[in-house]
Design a protein around this motif. Structure first.
Motif, PDB file in Angstrom:
ATOM      1  N   VAL A 153       0.853  -1.185   0.000  1.00 12.67           N
ATOM      2  CA  VAL A 153       0.000   0.000   0.000  1.00 12.67           C
ATOM      3  C   VAL A 153       0.891   1.238   0.000  1.00 12.67           C
ATOM      4  CG1 VAL A 153      -1.762   1.285   1.268  1.00 12.67           C
ATOM      5  CG2 VAL A 153      -1.849  -1.212   1.213  1.00 12.67           C
ATOM      6  N   SER A 154       0.539   2.219  -0.812  1.00 12.18           N
ATOM      7  CA  SER A 154       1.299   3.464  -0.878  1.00 12.18           C
ATOM      8  C   SER A 154       1.190   4.215   0.438  1.00 12.18           C
ATOM      9  CB  SER A 154       0.772   4.334  -2.029  1.00 12.18           C
ATOM     10  OG  SER A 154       1.311   5.626  -1.963  1.00 12.18           O
ATOM     11  N   LEU A 155       2.324   4.666   0.946  1.00  8.85           N
ATOM     12  CA  LEU A 155       2.316   5.437   2.188  1.00  8.85           C
ATOM     13  C   LEU A 155       1.723   6.827   1.984  1.00  8.85           C
ATOM     14  CD1 LEU A 155       5.854   4.548   3.641  1.00  8.85           C
ATOM     15  CD2 LEU A 155       3.632   3.591   4.288  1.00  8.85           C
ATOM     16  N   ALA A 156       1.835   7.347   0.771  1.00 10.42           N
ATOM     17  CA  ALA A 156       1.349   8.706   0.508  1.00 10.42           C
ATOM     18  C   ALA A 156      -0.145   8.738   0.223  1.00 10.42           C
ATOM     19  CB  ALA A 156       2.122   9.320  -0.663  1.00 10.42           C
ATOM     20  N   SER A 157      -0.605   7.877  -0.684  1.00  6.98           N
ATOM     21  CA  SER A 157      -2.014   7.904  -1.085  1.00  6.98           C
ATOM     22  C   SER A 157      -2.874   6.895  -0.347  1.00  6.98           C
ATOM     23  CB  SER A 157      -2.124   7.646  -2.586  1.00  6.98           C
ATOM     24  OG  SER A 157      -1.685   6.335  -2.904  1.00  6.98           O
ATOM     25  N   ARG A 158      -2.236   5.924   0.316  1.00  7.84           N
ATOM     26  CA  ARG A 158      -2.914   4.835   1.004  1.00  7.84           C
ATOM     27  C   ARG A 158      -3.715   3.958   0.045  1.00  7.84           C
ATOM     28  NH1 ARG A 158      -0.233   3.556   4.592  1.00  7.84           N
ATOM     29  NH2 ARG A 158      -1.948   2.432   5.623  1.00  7.84           N
ATOM     30  N   LEU A 159      -3.381   4.008  -1.234  1.00  2.00           N
ATOM     31  CA  LEU A 159      -4.012   3.169  -2.246  1.00  2.00           C
ATOM     32  C   LEU A 159      -3.135   1.950  -2.520  1.00  2.00           C
ATOM     33  CD1 LEU A 159      -5.176   5.860  -4.848  1.00  2.00           C
ATOM     34  CD2 LEU A 159      -6.608   4.639  -3.185  1.00  2.00           C
TER      35      LEU A 159
END
Length: 334
Positions: A101-107
């Motif tokens: 999971v992306s730490l920035a977008s949480r996607l």
């Protein structure tokens, strides 16, 4: 009994002995090489996070993030486990299709890459087609014009220009094209992916250097072919010039070009990173740059894997195709 065995061995000619096809061994060697390279790439991508000094989660979330949030994200990513357990977990998630999971977008990272990868591949493939369509005829034309030492001025001009253009990095070409054709003369869009016109500048930035290099290679190969005996025989038979050049010289001159085409496509895929960033192309390049700046390590890991995996896969396919085209290459080197 021993004499009968020896007699049988003598009577069996070498041509009658079962011959093992070299193709199977060739395919096995290339597959093992691909697997080992992929394993090394996966290991490198895993170590990206752990080679960076400091806590990657704290860097990604910022100094103002609460300790509870940092601990929660570390546990979610498995960073609280021993390194070897993290590696096994990373391999398990990877082979199950979970890129994190992306730490920035949480996607989900897989969703992000799935949306952007087709745009990157489209840009690289179009640039590859443009290179081959322009470089091969151009190199062939230069060989015909300059064979037997004729037109020294044309040869010198072509060689000089092609060397200079092929030496310019893609990002400098991109900046120059933006200035000439989007700022000074607003003929093409400067950013984004919106219609056929938006492809012109990014494709040109990617393709100009390879066109110059590839056309020079085609010219050298074509000159060598045009000096062979079968070309002289074809001329002695008074065959039309177009037939000599297109049906006899060109196919034989393309051997080295086709060999290098895999390296060319790999280079174009890798070159999209900076070109896409300059033109704000909705591909993997800008996401890689932004994820590095944002310390979004799961996304960085995944994009590095995708780029590296594409290059390895392209080289593998080219090796197989060359093996099919030239069975002699399947014989194991000693």
């Amino acid at each position: 009994m021993a004499q009968q065995t020896a007699s049988t061995a003598v009577e069996q000619s070498p041509s009658e002995r079962p011959q093992r096809s070299p193709w199977l061994g060739f395919l096995l060697r290339r597959t093992v090489r691909l697997v080992v390279s992929l394993f090394a790439l996966i290991t490198f991508a895993f170590l990206i996070i752990h080679l960076v000094p400091g806590d990657p989660v704290r860097k990604a979330l910022g100094l103002n993030a609460s300790p509870e949030l940092v601990s929660s994200i570390r546990a979610e990513l498995g960073f609280d486990l021993p390194l070897w357990q993290q590696y096994l977990k990373y391999l398990g998630d990877l082979f199950s299709g979970n890129l994190g999971v992306s730490l920035a977008s949480r996607l989900p990272v897989g969703e992000t890459i799935g949306n952007l990868l087709p745009n990157t591949l489209l840009l690289a493939v179009i640039a590859f087609v443009v290179v081959m369509v322009i470089a091969v005829p151009l190199g062939m034309l230069m060989a015909v014009l300059t064979q037997n030492g004729r037109r020294r001025g044309v040869e010198l001009s072509f060689t000089t220009v092609s060397i200079v253009v092929s030496a310019i990095p893609e990002f400098l070409l991109a900046v120059g094209l933006v200035y000439l054709f989007a700022v000074t003369n607003p003929w093409f869009p400067i950013a984004g992916m919106d219609g056929p016109a938006s492809f012109v500048l990014p494709v040109a930035a990617l393709a100009l250097g390879p066109i110059a290099a590839m056309s020079r290679i085609v010219r050298v190969e074509a000159l060598a072919v045009l000096g062979l005996d079968f070309i002289r025989t074809a001329r002695a038979k008074r065959l039309p010039a177009w037939r000599i050049y297109l049906r006899h010289a060109l196919p034989n001159a393309l051997t080295a070009t086709l060999t290098l085409s895999g390296l060319l496509l790999s280079g174009l895929v890798a070159g999209t990173v900076l070109v896409e960033t300059i033109f704000a192309w909705p591909g993997l390049g800008p996401s890689l740059v932004s994820s590095i700046l944002d310390n979004d390590y799961p996304l960085v890991q995944a994009i590095v894997l995708v780029y590296g995996g594409l290059v390895l896969l392209i080289n593998f396919v080219v090796d197989i195709l060359l093996g099919l085209a030239d069975p002699r290459s399947t014989i194991k080197e000693t």
